[in-house]
Enzyme design. Sequence first.
Site, PDB file in Angstrom:
ATOM      1  N   GLY A 143       4.183   4.148   3.177  1.00 44.91           N
ATOM      2  CA  GLY A 143       3.843   2.885   2.527  1.00 44.91           C
ATOM      3  C   GLY A 143       3.956   1.740   3.512  1.00 44.91           C
ATOM      4  CE  LYS A 144       4.902  -1.257   8.365  1.00 45.24           C
ATOM      5  NZ  LYS A 144       5.819  -0.405   9.125  1.00 45.24           N
ATOM      6  N   GLY A 145       3.678  -2.953   3.499  1.00 43.31           N
ATOM      7  CA  GLY A 145       3.262  -4.135   2.764  1.00 43.31           C
ATOM      8  C   GLY A 145       3.495  -5.370   3.596  1.00 43.31           C
TER       9      GLY A 145
ATOM     10  CB  VAL B  16      -0.901   0.027   1.266  1.00 39.65           C
ATOM     11  CG1 VAL B  16      -1.707   1.324   1.325  1.00 39.65           C
ATOM     12  CG2 VAL B  16      -1.831  -1.182   1.294  1.00 39.65           C
TER      13      VAL B  16
END
Length: 425
Positions: free
Chosen positions: A110-112, A65
Amino acid sequence: MSVEKRTSTNVLLDTALKNFYAAAAEMGLDDGLVEILSRSERKVCVSVPVELDDGTIRVCDGYRVAHSTALGPAKGGVRFHPDVCLDECEALAFMMTWKCSLAGIPYGGGKGGVACDPLELSPKEKERIARTFAARIEPFVGSWTDVPAPDVGTGGPEMVWFMDTISKMRGRLDPAIFTGKPISLWGSKGRTAATGLGVATCAMEFLKAIGKPVQGATAAVQGFGNVGSHAARVLTEAGAKVVGISDITGTYFCKDGLDIAKAMAHSAAHPKKLLEGFEQPGLEKRPLEDVLFLDVDVFLPCALEGAVNAKNADKVKAKYIVEGANGPITPEADAILDGKGVLIVPDFLANSGGVIGSYFEWCQNLAGFFWTEAEYNERLLRIMRDNFHRVWEYSKEKNIKMRRAAFMVSIKRVADAVRMRGVFL
Ligand code: NAD
Protein backbone atom coordinates in the site's frame (compact mmCIF):
# COMPACT_ATOMS: atom_id res chain seq x y z
CA MET A 1 -6.52 -13.55 -25.30
CA SER A 2 -3.13 -11.96 -24.58
CA VAL A 3 -2.53 -9.50 -21.76
CA GLU A 4 -2.89 -5.85 -22.62
CA LYS A 5 0.13 -4.32 -20.90
CA ARG A 6 -0.40 -1.22 -18.80
CA THR A 7 1.90 1.74 -19.35
CA SER A 8 2.07 5.06 -17.53
CA THR A 9 3.38 8.55 -18.18
CA ASN A 10 4.65 8.40 -14.59
CA VAL A 11 8.25 7.12 -14.89
CA LEU A 12 8.16 5.37 -11.54
CA LEU A 13 4.98 3.45 -12.35
CA ASP A 14 6.06 2.70 -15.91
CA THR A 15 9.44 1.30 -14.77
CA ALA A 16 7.82 -0.79 -12.04
CA LEU A 17 5.31 -2.23 -14.53
CA LYS A 18 8.04 -3.01 -17.10
CA ASN A 19 10.11 -4.86 -14.48
CA PHE A 20 7.02 -6.78 -13.40
CA TYR A 21 5.97 -7.79 -16.94
CA ALA A 22 9.51 -8.90 -17.82
CA ALA A 23 9.82 -11.05 -14.69
CA ALA A 24 6.27 -12.46 -15.15
CA ALA A 25 7.09 -13.42 -18.76
CA GLU A 26 10.30 -15.15 -17.70
CA MET A 27 8.32 -17.10 -15.08
CA GLY A 28 5.62 -18.03 -17.59
CA LEU A 29 3.02 -16.55 -15.24
CA ASP A 30 -0.59 -17.16 -16.26
CA ASP A 31 -2.10 -14.21 -18.21
CA GLY A 32 -4.99 -13.86 -15.78
CA LEU A 33 -2.64 -13.54 -12.82
CA VAL A 34 -0.56 -11.00 -14.73
CA GLU A 35 -3.73 -8.94 -15.27
CA ILE A 36 -4.73 -9.17 -11.61
CA LEU A 37 -1.28 -8.28 -10.28
CA SER A 38 -0.69 -5.40 -12.69
CA ARG A 39 -3.68 -3.54 -11.23
CA SER A 40 -4.35 -2.08 -7.79
CA GLU A 41 -7.13 -3.56 -5.68
CA ARG A 42 -8.20 -0.17 -4.40
CA LYS A 43 -7.36 3.47 -5.18
CA VAL A 44 -8.90 6.01 -2.85
CA CYS A 45 -8.80 9.76 -3.65
CA VAL A 46 -9.89 12.23 -0.98
CA SER A 47 -9.90 15.99 -0.59
CA VAL A 48 -8.21 17.30 2.55
CA PRO A 49 -9.48 20.74 3.54
CA VAL A 50 -7.35 22.58 6.08
CA GLU A 51 -7.78 25.85 7.90
CA LEU A 52 -4.36 27.55 7.98
CA ASP A 53 -3.16 29.49 11.02
CA ASP A 54 -4.09 32.80 9.33
CA GLY A 55 -7.71 31.64 8.95
CA THR A 56 -7.62 30.96 5.19
CA ILE A 57 -8.75 27.59 3.88
CA ARG A 58 -6.79 25.39 1.49
CA VAL A 59 -7.79 22.05 0.03
CA CYS A 60 -5.08 19.42 -0.60
CA ASP A 61 -5.46 16.18 -2.56
CA GLY A 62 -4.94 12.95 -0.62
CA TYR A 63 -4.61 9.34 -1.74
CA ARG A 64 -4.42 5.82 -0.36
CA VAL A 65 -3.73 2.90 -2.67
CA ALA A 66 -3.86 -0.80 -1.78
CA HIS A 67 -2.18 -2.65 -4.61
CA SER A 68 -2.57 -6.15 -3.19
CA THR A 69 -3.85 -7.72 0.00
CA ALA A 70 -3.33 -11.32 -1.16
CA LEU A 71 -0.67 -11.98 1.50
CA GLY A 72 -2.06 -9.77 4.26
CA PRO A 73 -3.02 -6.18 5.06
CA ALA A 74 -1.69 -3.54 2.65
CA LYS A 75 1.48 -1.99 4.07
CA GLY A 76 3.24 1.20 3.09
CA GLY A 77 3.96 4.78 3.99
CA VAL A 78 2.07 8.05 3.80
CA ARG A 79 4.02 10.84 2.09
CA PHE A 80 3.52 14.59 2.64
CA HIS A 81 5.11 16.26 -0.40
CA PRO A 82 3.96 18.78 -3.04
CA ASP A 83 4.51 16.24 -5.90
CA VAL A 84 2.33 13.47 -4.42
CA CYS A 85 -0.11 12.15 -7.05
CA LEU A 86 -2.19 9.03 -7.63
CA ASP A 87 0.26 7.42 -10.11
CA GLU A 88 3.18 7.88 -7.74
CA CYS A 89 1.19 6.31 -4.88
CA GLU A 90 0.20 3.42 -7.14
CA ALA A 91 3.82 2.82 -8.24
CA LEU A 92 5.04 2.86 -4.65
CA ALA A 93 2.19 0.59 -3.47
CA PHE A 94 3.03 -1.82 -6.30
CA MET A 95 6.67 -1.95 -5.20
CA MET A 96 5.59 -2.46 -1.56
CA THR A 97 3.75 -5.62 -2.61
CA TRP A 98 6.97 -7.10 -3.98
CA LYS A 99 9.08 -5.82 -1.08
CA CYS A 100 6.78 -7.36 1.56
CA SER A 101 6.43 -10.59 -0.38
CA LEU A 102 10.20 -10.89 -0.81
CA ALA A 103 10.70 -10.11 2.89
CA GLY A 104 8.48 -13.09 3.72
CA ILE A 105 6.20 -11.03 5.97
CA PRO A 106 2.38 -11.32 5.97
CA TYR A 107 1.64 -8.05 4.17
CA GLY A 108 0.48 -6.78 0.82
CA GLY A 109 1.45 -3.43 -0.65
CA GLY A 110 0.00 0.00 0.00
CA LYS A 111 1.02 3.65 -0.18
CA GLY A 112 -0.60 7.02 0.27
CA GLY A 113 0.03 10.67 0.60
CA VAL A 114 -1.16 14.24 0.71
CA ALA A 115 -0.01 16.82 -1.85
CA CYS A 116 1.24 19.50 0.54
CA ASP A 117 4.57 21.04 1.51
CA PRO A 118 5.38 20.20 5.13
CA LEU A 119 8.25 22.71 5.08
CA GLU A 120 5.71 25.52 4.65
CA LEU A 121 3.27 24.28 7.29
CA SER A 122 3.26 24.98 11.01
CA PRO A 123 3.01 21.98 13.36
CA LYS A 124 -0.66 22.83 14.03
CA GLU A 125 -1.41 23.01 10.29
CA LYS A 126 0.31 19.66 9.78
CA GLU A 127 -1.73 18.19 12.60
CA ARG A 128 -4.99 19.42 11.04
CA ILE A 129 -4.02 17.95 7.65
CA ALA A 130 -2.99 14.64 9.25
CA ARG A 131 -6.22 14.32 11.25
CA THR A 132 -8.50 15.24 8.31
CA PHE A 133 -6.63 12.86 6.00
CA ALA A 134 -6.91 10.06 8.60
CA ALA A 135 -10.66 10.70 9.00
CA ARG A 136 -11.22 10.61 5.24
CA ILE A 137 -9.35 7.32 4.70
CA GLU A 138 -10.77 5.79 7.90
CA PRO A 139 -13.06 3.28 6.15
CA PHE A 140 -10.07 1.79 4.34
CA VAL A 141 -7.41 1.38 7.04
CA GLY A 142 -7.15 -0.99 9.98
CA SER A 143 -4.71 -3.38 11.63
CA TRP A 144 -5.99 -6.23 9.41
CA THR A 145 -6.85 -4.21 6.26
CA ASP A 146 -4.27 -1.51 5.54
CA VAL A 147 -1.44 -0.48 7.88
CA PRO A 148 0.20 2.86 6.93
CA ALA A 149 3.63 4.06 8.10
CA PRO A 150 5.88 7.14 7.76
CA ASP A 151 7.39 8.14 4.43
CA VAL A 152 8.92 11.33 3.00
CA GLY A 153 7.67 14.32 5.03
CA THR A 154 5.99 12.30 7.79
CA GLY A 155 7.25 10.66 10.98
CA GLY A 156 6.32 9.79 14.54
CA PRO A 157 4.05 12.83 15.21
CA GLU A 158 1.92 12.21 12.09
CA MET A 159 1.53 8.52 12.98
CA VAL A 160 0.33 9.49 16.46
CA TRP A 161 -2.22 11.99 15.01
CA PHE A 162 -3.44 9.35 12.51
CA MET A 163 -3.76 6.67 15.18
CA ASP A 164 -5.39 8.97 17.73
CA THR A 165 -7.96 10.27 15.21
CA ILE A 166 -9.02 6.81 14.06
CA SER A 167 -9.00 5.30 17.54
CA LYS A 168 -11.27 8.13 18.75
CA MET A 169 -13.59 7.82 15.72
CA ARG A 170 -13.95 4.09 16.41
CA GLY A 171 -14.14 4.49 20.19
CA ARG A 172 -11.42 1.88 20.56
CA LEU A 173 -7.67 2.19 20.84
CA ASP A 174 -5.90 0.35 18.04
CA PRO A 175 -2.17 1.17 17.94
CA ALA A 176 -1.48 -1.58 15.35
CA ILE A 177 -3.17 0.42 12.54
CA PHE A 178 -0.06 2.58 12.08
CA THR A 179 3.62 1.77 12.50
CA GLY A 180 6.56 4.14 12.96
CA LYS A 181 5.15 5.53 16.20
CA PRO A 182 7.42 6.94 18.93
CA ILE A 183 8.74 4.35 21.40
CA SER A 184 6.79 6.01 24.22
CA LEU A 185 3.51 5.52 22.29
CA TRP A 186 3.57 1.86 21.16
CA GLY A 187 6.60 2.27 18.90
CA SER A 188 9.40 -0.24 18.82
CA LYS A 189 12.96 -0.23 20.05
CA GLY A 190 15.38 -0.91 17.18
CA ARG A 191 13.30 0.69 14.40
CA THR A 192 15.54 3.76 13.91
CA ALA A 193 18.56 1.73 12.81
CA ALA A 194 16.62 -1.13 11.16
CA THR A 195 16.86 -0.10 7.50
CA GLY A 196 20.57 0.77 7.66
CA LEU A 197 21.30 -2.41 9.59
CA GLY A 198 19.50 -4.40 6.90
CA VAL A 199 21.35 -2.65 4.06
CA ALA A 200 24.73 -3.31 5.71
CA THR A 201 23.75 -6.93 6.39
CA CYS A 202 22.93 -7.45 2.71
CA ALA A 203 26.25 -5.87 1.73
CA MET A 204 28.15 -8.15 4.11
CA GLU A 205 26.28 -11.31 3.07
CA PHE A 206 26.94 -10.38 -0.54
CA LEU A 207 30.68 -9.95 0.05
CA LYS A 208 30.80 -13.30 1.84
CA ALA A 209 28.84 -14.97 -0.99
CA ILE A 210 31.39 -13.83 -3.58
CA GLY A 211 34.25 -14.91 -1.32
CA LYS A 212 35.51 -11.46 -0.36
CA PRO A 213 36.23 -10.80 3.32
CA VAL A 214 34.24 -7.96 4.89
CA GLN A 215 37.32 -7.09 6.92
CA GLY A 216 39.21 -4.51 4.88
CA ALA A 217 36.65 -4.23 2.07
CA THR A 218 36.23 -0.60 0.99
CA ALA A 219 32.88 1.18 0.78
CA ALA A 220 31.33 4.53 -0.11
CA VAL A 221 27.90 5.69 1.05
CA GLN A 222 25.82 8.38 -0.66
CA GLY A 223 23.45 10.07 1.81
CA PHE A 224 24.25 10.25 5.51
CA GLY A 225 20.71 10.32 6.87
CA ASN A 226 18.86 7.57 8.66
CA VAL A 227 19.68 4.76 6.22
CA GLY A 228 23.18 5.75 5.08
CA SER A 229 24.63 6.61 8.48
CA HIS A 230 23.53 3.36 10.14
CA ALA A 231 24.64 1.30 7.12
CA ALA A 232 28.08 2.98 7.28
CA ARG A 233 28.25 2.42 11.05
CA VAL A 234 27.42 -1.30 10.87
CA LEU A 235 29.88 -1.89 8.02
CA THR A 236 32.64 -0.09 9.93
CA GLU A 237 31.89 -2.06 13.10
CA ALA A 238 32.27 -5.25 11.03
CA GLY A 239 35.75 -4.20 9.87
CA ALA A 240 35.00 -2.69 6.45
CA LYS A 241 36.71 0.58 5.53
CA VAL A 242 34.21 3.31 4.64
CA VAL A 243 36.34 5.80 2.71
CA GLY A 244 33.60 8.09 1.37
CA ILE A 245 30.31 9.48 2.65
CA SER A 246 28.15 12.34 1.40
CA ASP A 247 25.14 14.47 2.09
CA ILE A 248 23.78 17.60 0.42
CA THR A 249 26.87 19.52 1.61
CA GLY A 250 29.31 17.38 -0.44
CA THR A 251 31.51 14.28 -0.37
CA TYR A 252 33.81 13.55 2.58
CA PHE A 253 36.73 11.25 1.66
CA CYS A 254 39.55 9.70 3.67
CA LYS A 255 41.66 6.98 2.05
CA ASP A 256 42.50 5.43 5.44
CA GLY A 257 38.82 5.14 6.40
CA LEU A 258 36.40 7.61 7.93
CA ASP A 259 35.57 7.86 11.61
CA ILE A 260 31.88 7.04 11.18
CA ALA A 261 31.01 7.30 14.88
CA LYS A 262 32.48 10.82 14.91
CA ALA A 263 30.66 11.74 11.68
CA MET A 264 27.34 10.53 13.16
CA ALA A 265 27.91 12.53 16.33
CA HIS A 266 28.76 15.57 14.18
CA SER A 267 25.62 15.38 12.03
CA ALA A 268 23.43 14.64 15.08
CA ALA A 269 24.70 17.85 16.69
CA HIS A 270 24.36 19.93 13.48
CA PRO A 271 21.16 22.04 13.49
CA LYS A 272 20.19 20.63 10.06
CA LYS A 273 21.66 17.14 10.72
CA LEU A 274 24.40 17.66 8.12
CA LEU A 275 28.10 16.77 7.78
CA GLU A 276 28.99 20.42 7.08
CA GLY A 277 32.14 21.30 9.10
CA PHE A 278 33.07 17.65 9.80
CA GLU A 279 36.83 17.21 10.27
CA GLN A 280 39.23 14.32 10.91
CA PRO A 281 42.92 13.73 10.09
CA GLY A 282 43.44 13.01 6.37
CA LEU A 283 39.93 14.18 5.38
CA GLU A 284 39.38 15.57 1.89
CA LYS A 285 36.25 17.56 1.12
CA ARG A 286 35.15 16.86 -2.45
CA PRO A 287 32.25 17.85 -4.77
CA LEU A 288 28.78 16.36 -4.22
CA GLU A 289 28.83 13.79 -7.03
CA ASP A 290 32.34 12.45 -6.26
CA VAL A 291 30.99 9.81 -3.89
CA LEU A 292 29.53 8.04 -6.95
CA PHE A 293 32.91 7.71 -8.62
CA LEU A 294 35.15 6.47 -5.79
CA ASP A 295 37.22 3.38 -6.50
CA VAL A 296 35.73 1.13 -3.83
CA ASP A 297 34.50 -2.45 -3.56
CA VAL A 298 30.94 -1.54 -2.58
CA PHE A 299 28.92 1.58 -3.23
CA LEU A 300 25.74 2.15 -1.23
CA PRO A 301 23.42 4.82 -2.68
CA CYS A 302 21.28 5.79 0.33
CA ALA A 303 20.00 9.24 -0.65
CA LEU A 304 17.71 9.75 -3.61
CA GLU A 305 15.94 7.96 -6.42
CA GLY A 306 17.69 8.28 -9.81
CA ALA A 307 21.07 9.17 -8.22
CA VAL A 308 22.90 6.89 -10.67
CA ASN A 309 21.61 7.71 -14.13
CA ALA A 310 22.53 7.68 -17.82
CA LYS A 311 24.70 10.80 -17.34
CA ASN A 312 26.98 9.43 -14.62
CA ALA A 313 26.74 5.58 -14.62
CA ASP A 314 29.71 5.20 -16.92
CA LYS A 315 31.99 6.85 -14.36
CA VAL A 316 31.02 4.55 -11.48
CA LYS A 317 34.11 2.58 -10.38
CA ALA A 318 32.62 0.39 -7.63
CA LYS A 319 32.38 -3.31 -8.46
CA TYR A 320 29.27 -3.90 -6.40
CA ILE A 321 26.27 -1.72 -5.53
CA VAL A 322 23.83 -2.29 -2.69
CA GLU A 323 20.78 -0.06 -3.12
CA GLY A 324 19.81 1.53 0.20
CA ALA A 325 17.51 4.19 -1.28
CA ASN A 326 14.40 3.33 -3.27
CA GLY A 327 15.12 3.36 -7.02
CA PRO A 328 18.60 4.97 -6.84
CA ILE A 329 19.60 3.52 -10.24
CA THR A 330 17.57 4.41 -13.35
CA PRO A 331 16.82 1.60 -15.86
CA GLU A 332 19.27 3.21 -18.36
CA ALA A 333 22.02 3.29 -15.71
CA ASP A 334 21.19 -0.29 -14.76
CA ALA A 335 21.94 -1.38 -18.35
CA ILE A 336 25.21 0.61 -18.43
CA LEU A 337 26.36 -0.86 -15.11
CA ASP A 338 25.41 -4.34 -16.25
CA GLY A 339 27.59 -3.83 -19.33
CA LYS A 340 30.50 -2.93 -17.03
CA GLY A 341 29.93 -6.11 -15.00
CA VAL A 342 28.79 -4.30 -11.85
CA LEU A 343 26.71 -6.56 -9.58
CA ILE A 344 23.71 -4.94 -7.90
CA VAL A 345 21.73 -5.95 -4.80
CA PRO A 346 18.28 -4.42 -5.52
CA ASP A 347 16.52 -1.92 -3.29
CA PHE A 348 13.46 -3.95 -2.40
CA LEU A 349 15.73 -6.66 -0.98
CA ALA A 350 18.46 -4.45 0.53
CA ASN A 351 16.27 -1.83 2.23
CA SER A 352 13.51 -4.18 3.40
CA GLY A 353 14.81 -3.94 6.99
CA GLY A 354 12.52 -0.93 7.40
CA VAL A 355 9.30 -2.75 6.59
CA ILE A 356 10.41 -5.86 8.46
CA GLY A 357 10.92 -3.55 11.44
CA SER A 358 7.40 -2.17 10.92
CA TYR A 359 6.10 -5.72 10.94
CA PHE A 360 7.83 -6.25 14.30
CA GLU A 361 6.12 -3.14 15.69
CA TRP A 362 2.72 -4.39 14.45
CA CYS A 363 3.35 -7.84 16.04
CA GLN A 364 4.23 -6.23 19.37
CA ASN A 365 1.14 -3.95 19.22
CA LEU A 366 -1.20 -6.86 18.45
CA ALA A 367 0.29 -8.88 21.29
CA GLY A 368 0.55 -5.93 23.70
CA PHE A 369 4.01 -7.24 24.57
CA PHE A 370 7.26 -5.43 23.81
CA TRP A 371 10.63 -6.83 22.80
CA THR A 372 14.12 -5.70 23.76
CA GLU A 373 16.29 -4.05 21.11
CA ALA A 374 18.55 -7.11 21.12
CA GLU A 375 15.57 -9.41 20.34
CA TYR A 376 14.47 -7.04 17.57
CA ASN A 377 17.94 -6.93 15.96
CA GLU A 378 18.49 -10.65 16.27
CA ARG A 379 15.22 -11.40 14.44
CA LEU A 380 15.90 -8.74 11.82
CA LEU A 381 19.38 -10.08 11.04
CA ARG A 382 18.11 -13.63 10.72
CA ILE A 383 15.36 -12.63 8.26
CA MET A 384 17.62 -10.34 6.20
CA ARG A 385 20.29 -13.02 5.85
CA ASP A 386 17.77 -15.70 4.85
CA ASN A 387 16.13 -13.38 2.32
CA PHE A 388 19.44 -12.36 0.80
CA HIS A 389 20.50 -15.97 0.33
CA ARG A 390 17.12 -16.99 -1.15
CA VAL A 391 17.52 -14.38 -3.89
CA TRP A 392 21.25 -14.98 -4.33
CA GLU A 393 20.80 -18.76 -4.78
CA TYR A 394 17.90 -18.25 -7.18
CA SER A 395 19.88 -15.77 -9.29
CA LYS A 396 22.75 -18.28 -9.50
CA GLU A 397 20.44 -21.20 -10.28
CA LYS A 398 18.72 -19.31 -13.11
CA ASN A 399 21.81 -17.33 -14.13
CA ILE A 400 19.95 -14.02 -13.90
CA LYS A 401 20.60 -10.69 -12.22
CA MET A 402 19.56 -10.30 -8.60
CA ARG A 403 16.90 -7.68 -9.46
CA ARG A 404 15.15 -10.07 -11.83
CA ALA A 405 15.56 -12.96 -9.36
CA ALA A 406 14.07 -10.84 -6.55
CA PHE A 407 11.06 -9.96 -8.70
CA MET A 408 10.51 -13.59 -9.63
CA VAL A 409 10.75 -14.86 -6.05
CA SER A 410 8.36 -12.18 -4.78
CA ILE A 411 5.86 -12.44 -7.65
CA LYS A 412 5.66 -16.21 -7.15
CA ARG A 413 4.68 -15.86 -3.49
CA VAL A 414 1.88 -13.37 -4.27
CA ALA A 415 0.68 -15.33 -7.32
CA ASP A 416 0.53 -18.53 -5.24
CA ALA A 417 -1.53 -16.70 -2.60
CA VAL A 418 -3.98 -15.40 -5.22
CA ARG A 419 -4.29 -18.89 -6.70
CA MET A 420 -4.87 -20.52 -3.30
CA ARG A 421 -7.35 -17.89 -2.10
CA GLY A 422 -9.20 -17.83 -5.42
CA VAL A 423 -10.44 -15.07 -7.67
CA PHE A 424 -13.32 -13.59 -5.70
CA LEU A 425 -14.15 -9.96 -4.81
P1 NAD B 1 17.06 10.99 5.28
O1 NAD B 1 16.28 12.20 4.92
O2 NAD B 1 17.27 10.65 6.71
O3 NAD B 1 18.52 11.09 4.63
C1 NAD B 1 18.75 11.42 3.30
C2 NAD B 1 20.21 11.82 3.17
O4 NAD B 1 20.52 12.01 1.80
C3 NAD B 1 20.58 13.13 3.88
O5 NAD B 1 21.84 12.96 4.49
C4 NAD B 1 20.68 14.13 2.75
O6 NAD B 1 21.54 15.21 3.05
C5 NAD B 1 21.23 13.23 1.66
N1 NAD B 1 21.08 13.73 0.31
C6 NAD B 1 19.99 14.27 -0.28
N2 NAD B 1 20.29 14.62 -1.54
C7 NAD B 1 21.57 14.28 -1.75
C8 NAD B 1 22.46 14.35 -2.84
N3 NAD B 1 22.08 14.88 -4.00
N4 NAD B 1 23.72 13.86 -2.70
C9 NAD B 1 24.13 13.33 -1.53
N5 NAD B 1 23.34 13.23 -0.47
C10 NAD B 1 22.08 13.69 -0.58
O7 NAD B 1 16.37 9.80 4.47
P2 NAD B 1 16.46 8.24 4.79
O8 NAD B 1 15.33 7.87 5.69
O9 NAD B 1 17.85 7.90 5.15
O10 NAD B 1 16.09 7.63 3.35
C11 NAD B 1 17.04 7.57 2.31
C12 NAD B 1 16.48 6.73 1.17
O11 NAD B 1 16.17 5.42 1.66
C13 NAD B 1 15.17 7.22 0.53
O12 NAD B 1 15.20 6.83 -0.83
C14 NAD B 1 14.11 6.43 1.25
O13 NAD B 1 12.93 6.31 0.48
C15 NAD B 1 14.81 5.10 1.38
N6 NAD B 1 14.29 4.24 2.43
C16 NAD B 1 14.26 4.66 3.73
C17 NAD B 1 13.79 3.81 4.71
C18 NAD B 1 13.81 4.21 6.15
O14 NAD B 1 13.45 3.37 7.00
N7 NAD B 1 14.24 5.41 6.50
C19 NAD B 1 13.29 2.53 4.37
C20 NAD B 1 13.33 2.13 3.04
C21 NAD B 1 13.83 3.00 2.07
